[in-house]
Design an enzyme around this catalytic site. Structure first.
Site, mmCIF file in Angstrom:
data_model
loop_
_atom_site.group_PDB
_atom_site.id
_atom_site.type_symbol
_atom_site.label_atom_id
_atom_site.label_comp_id
_atom_site.label_asym_id
_atom_site.label_seq_id
_atom_site.Cartn_x
_atom_site.Cartn_y
_atom_site.Cartn_z
ATOM 1 N N CYS A 2 -7.832 7.828 -9.326
ATOM 2 C CA CYS A 2 -8.558 7.265 -8.183
ATOM 3 C C CYS A 2 -8.611 5.765 -8.394
ATOM 4 O O CYS A 2 -8.239 5.268 -9.446
ATOM 5 C CB CYS A 2 -9.995 7.780 -8.155
ATOM 6 S SG CYS A 2 -10.121 9.555 -8.129
ATOM 7 N N LYS A 602 10.256 11.854 0.145
ATOM 8 C CA LYS A 602 9.458 12.343 -0.979
ATOM 9 C C LYS A 602 9.094 13.815 -0.779
ATOM 10 O O LYS A 602 9.158 14.609 -1.696
ATOM 11 C CB LYS A 602 8.192 11.495 -1.109
ATOM 12 C CG LYS A 602 7.272 11.919 -2.194
ATOM 13 C CD LYS A 602 7.389 11.023 -3.393
ATOM 14 C CE LYS A 602 6.654 11.574 -4.591
ATOM 15 N NZ LYS A 602 7.527 11.710 -5.745
#
Ligand code: G6P
Length: 607
Positions: A2, A602
């Site tokens: 994060c 991706k």
């Protein structure tokens, strides 16, 4: 992974600075975000679900008052992406706010203890134990700073924390395994997961070390190390990165940064909640038929681990490319089938289609993914989040080795629970699994220079063959996929290189052999390597330290600092690392951008 940002700036409301800092950290996570500030002895908090721009548009994140504040952009690890689970987290009285990056391993125990003392939790996160612990120590009579130190002493795992308290004109920042840096500016002090977040304000940086607790006040800061039990001094350094370079921590590409992040990501996979792996192991064991479905790199992880599951746990778990599943196996899937779907993104259309079909027919769905809250996590009965953080490079690297680690742990647990390995073998395997992060670190460190040289020599080579047998067929396939994806080199991967193929590839091509000494097919591989040389191929062998036999069969050796005793089932993990780097450096030397390969997405979310 994060993003954390915090700051204390004289005579200025910091909420807009925090918002801008979080935007620069958004690549670290973006499922929810929030901010907290202190003003006139009161704590203010705003948080919400979604990307930062969305939450800001709804809540106005930049209008919190106060010169001290913290913020967070989240990549969920514990608890789905909801408002309750978004950071900052607060104590019962709403006076202490905490943002966190990492995993607190013992949070369940701590939560139980705190609940028994009357604390009420609002989220499902591991983080929320921190404000309550601090609150508890303060109730016992400690001041805020002492309470922070006592609280973090009780935590196990990895944690970077920024903490504010309504009654303290300042901020506490803690670093343990997760990254956290201080930025020392003329008008204020900043703290962030990453340097680029505060680079517009200062380039004077203090890298905190594990165990450091920095207390930041308007008149400066001091750092206490809770492992050493004393105050410490950390030297500031001035960095001259451009903002663009800083985003990649100084690496020229995200792919290289992510290759180097692997030891850290592997450590995260050792902190998973065993209960879920055990549930998965038992469900697979009792299945009449078990499949693993995945695409691309994730499929290679399945292929390697299916060998591990059959070798260790004596259970056939068939690896199937997801797009092939419904047509070929779909008609006999039923309630006694277990389908383990492996998907980094948790959103790949083909994988989800296989899951949907199997679910409709009553099969039990299990999942391994990197994205909590993804469709896969919503469809699986049990899932495990591999905790690698967002992967920006299109070519998967760190998420592949993390998948290998998770799935191998699953194989060992299956073997233990099925009584197929003795406790001595199991302990030995766990010891090795715990050594893998350090082993990966030294493989990357030791081989990188040789790989750069080899890549230079291979800029003009047109065709490649990757050869790996047994479990390392997956390594050959994945090594080939990387080279193909980012260096556009036509190449094959095979478990056995025959004369016809070697002849076809011809003089000037390169064959890369994956040769751990534990491979039962080693003699054959070495014979094939000799044959390939006779056909004029340049042969590179990947081998362990002290492997003399390999020298005779190859032109070049890439020697990995891996002990020959490493069990074969674990060998795909260290052996893929040089191949990832090889693909990366060949791509760079060819003047390509490995972060932006052409014709490649991706994740493919439409069929
Ligand atoms: C696509 C990508 C691959 C990726 C695969 C699986 O094919 O190009 O690089 O490995 O999807 O993605 P997933 O997110 O399901 O692991």
């Amino acid at each position: 992974m994060c993003g954390i940002f915090g700051c204390l700036v004289k005579d200025k409301d910091v909420a807009p600075l925090i918002l801008a800092g979080l935007k620069r950290l958004e690549y670290r996570g973006y499922d929810s975000c929030g901010e907290a500030t202190i003003h006139e002895g009161k704590l203010f908090v705003k948080k919400g679900v979604g990307e930062i721009d969305k939450v800001h548009a709804e809540l106005g994140l930049d209008d919190l008052p106060g010169e001290i504040g913290i913020g967070h952009t989240r990549w969920a690890t514990h608890g789905a992406p909801t408002r309750e689970n978004a950071h900052p987290h607060t104590d019962c009285e709403g006076k202490i706010a905490v943002v966190h990056n990492g995993i607190i391993e013992n949070f369940l125990e701590l939560r139980k203890e705190l609940e028994a003392k009357g604390h009420v939790f609002k989220s499902k996160t591991d983080t929320e134990v921190v404000p309550h612990l601090i609150e508890e120590f303060m109730k016992e009579g400690l001041g805020f700073q002492e309470a922070v130190i006592e609280a973090v002493r009780k935590l196990r795992g990895s944690f970077a924390l920024a903490i504010i308290y309504a009654g303290f004109e300042g901020m506490a920042c803690v670093k343990m395994e997760s990254p956290l840096v201080l930025g020392v500016g003329r008008d204020g002090i900043y703290v962030a997961s990453d340097i680029p977040a505060f680079l517009p304000y200062t380039n004077v940086v203090i890298q905190l070390k594990d165990g450091d607790v920095a207390f930041i006040r308007p008149d400066g800061f001091r750092i206490y190390n809770f492992i050493k039990g004393r105050e410490v001094k950390r030297k500031p350094r001035t960095i001259d990165w451009s903002a663009d370079m800083a985003e990649r921590e100084g690496y020229p590409h995200f792919m290289l940064k992510e290759i180097h992040e692997q030891p850290r990501c592997l450590k995260n996979t050792l902190r998973l909640d065993r209960r879920y792996l055990t549930m998965m192991a038992d469900l697979i064991s009792s299945a009449e038929e078990a499949f693993m479905v995945a695409c691309g790199t994730s499929y290679h992880a399945c292929l390697a681990s299916s060998y591990a599951m059959s070798r260790l746990a004596k259970k056939a778990v068939h690896p199937v490319i997801a797009s092939e599943f419904v047509e070929n196996y779909g008609s006999f899937v039923g309630p006694r089938t277990v389908l383990l779907a492996v998907s980094q993104s948790g959103e790949t259309a083909d994988t989800l289609e296989a899951v949907r079909h199997a679910r409709e027919r009553g099969a039990t769905i299990l999942g391994v993914t990197n994205v909590l809250g993804s469709k896969l996590t919503r469809m699986a009965r049990v899932y495990v989040c591999q905790q690698s953080g967002p992967e920006i490079g299109v070519a998967a690297t760190k998420t592949y080795t993390a998948q290998l680690s998770v799935l191998t742990q699953l194989a060992v647990i299956m073997a233990e629970r099925r009584g197929k390995i003795g406790h001595v073998e199991a302990e030995d395997l766990w010891d090795w699994i715990h050594k893998l992060p350090d082993l990966a670190e030294s493989v990357i460190e030791v081989t990188e220079k040789d790989i750069i040289r080899l890549a230079e020599e291979h800029v003009g080579v047109e065709k490649f063959a990757f050869v790996g047998s047994g479990i390392n067929l997956a390594t050959a396939l994945e090594g080939r996929l990387k080279l193909l994806e980012i260096a556009y080199a036509p190449s094959i991967a095979t478990s056995s290189l025959d004369g016809v193929t070697a002849g076809c590839l011809g003089k000037g091509s390169t064959a890369i052999f994956v040769c751990p000494s534990s491979s039962p097919d080693r003699k054959r591989l070495l014979d094939e390597a000799c044959m390939a040389r006779d056909h004029g191929l340049n042969v590179i062998a990947l081998a362990e330290e002290g492997d003399e036999e390999v020298k005779e069969a190859s032109d070049e050796q890439l020697v990995l600092p891996v002990p020959p005793e490493l069990p074969e089932v674990l060998s795909p993990l260290p052996f893929i690392l040089p191949l990832q780097m090889f693909a990366y450096y060949v791509s760079v030397k060819r003047g390509l951008n490995p972060d932006k390969p052409r014709n490649l997405a991706k994740s493919v979310t439409v069929k």
